[in-house]
Design an enzyme around this catalytic site. Sequence first.
Site, mmCIF file in Angstrom:
data_model
loop_
_atom_site.group_PDB
_atom_site.id
_atom_site.type_symbol
_atom_site.label_atom_id
_atom_site.label_comp_id
_atom_site.label_asym_id
_atom_site.label_seq_id
_atom_site.Cartn_x
_atom_site.Cartn_y
_atom_site.Cartn_z
ATOM 1 N N LYS A 61 27.654 61.682 43.006
ATOM 2 C CA LYS A 61 28.172 62.832 43.755
ATOM 3 C C LYS A 61 27.032 63.517 44.505
ATOM 4 C CE LYS A 61 32.166 63.296 40.779
ATOM 5 N NZ LYS A 61 32.883 63.916 39.671
ATOM 6 N N GLN A 69 31.833 68.467 35.516
ATOM 7 C CA GLN A 69 32.155 67.079 35.177
ATOM 8 C C GLN A 69 32.859 67.011 33.819
ATOM 9 O OE1 GLN A 69 31.684 64.572 37.351
ATOM 10 N NE2 GLN A 69 32.561 63.082 35.959
ATOM 11 N N ASP A 125 37.890 69.883 42.772
ATOM 12 C CA ASP A 125 38.570 68.820 42.017
ATOM 13 C C ASP A 125 40.089 68.949 42.126
ATOM 14 O OD1 ASP A 125 36.874 66.967 40.685
ATOM 15 O OD2 ASP A 125 36.241 68.518 39.268
#
Length: 281
Positions: free
Chosen positions: A50, A94, A117
């Site tokens: 990422k 995460q 997200d």
Amino acid sequence: MIIDGKKISGIIKEEVKEEAAELLKLGLKPTLAVVLVGLDPASMVYVKNKKLACSQTNIGSISYELPESTTEEELLSLIDNLNNDKSINGVLVQLPLPAHIDENKVILKIKPEKDVDCFHPVNVGLLQMGAGSLLPCTPAGIIELLKRSGIEISGKNCTVVGRSNIVGKPVASLLLKENATVTITHSKTKNLSEILQNADIIVAAIGKACFITREMVKEGAVIIDVGINRIGGKLYGDVDFEGLEGKASYITPVPGGVGPMTIAMLMKNCLNACKQQNNNI
Ligand code: GUN
């Protein structure tokens, strides 16, 4: 035909890079904060990828790599600071988190405008209404793969195999928004093979290596494989790729199919979050 997710994700990242360069001229730098707690090896690879994608697309990144012993309170307090920091446009924690931290509390803490997200219930709700602007990354990547491969979605029978909050449920919402007729199947579905025989497009997000086999699908079906199953150091999808060659009209490989699209769409969300936070510039 094999759908090349690496190539398509490269095109999307190039588009993001150019748009982010335009924002830079206006003094805006889209920036993502990535938070990792602990040393889960797969999560460490995802976070590294990422950050790399940010550097390739003119998106700024700040990462917080915290020890396993981080308390829930400490993590929530960091998110609070990131929510209030105007120089940060996206906040990504995460998953999975260590067992002593409540994942739902963490997801709820992230400001919906910065939830790149698309895990926050506000964004999940907007998605259900067909009104969301930040889209769930893997599902949005699947829609892009289909559209950019010239595959019509409207009116098609789409069967999603798997009902997770990250892939199954949100991809079903996006396919519905594209006017598909959507069926969601899962581990308790009784007649999966029968249902799949009627599917023009199959999205396999089960988490079981090579679960979807040649006999299960109809001739000419489009197969999107979301599975990432690691067996003895090798990656396998949820679809028996070799078995389906010659029967599917389009199929995504693993690796190099859906995987790279997730990160490309994350970059796009960071860009869009920045624009929305600056009067929809
Ligand atoms: N863990 C596995 N996939 C994801 C994802 O898309 N986002 C986050 N935050 N964690 C993950």
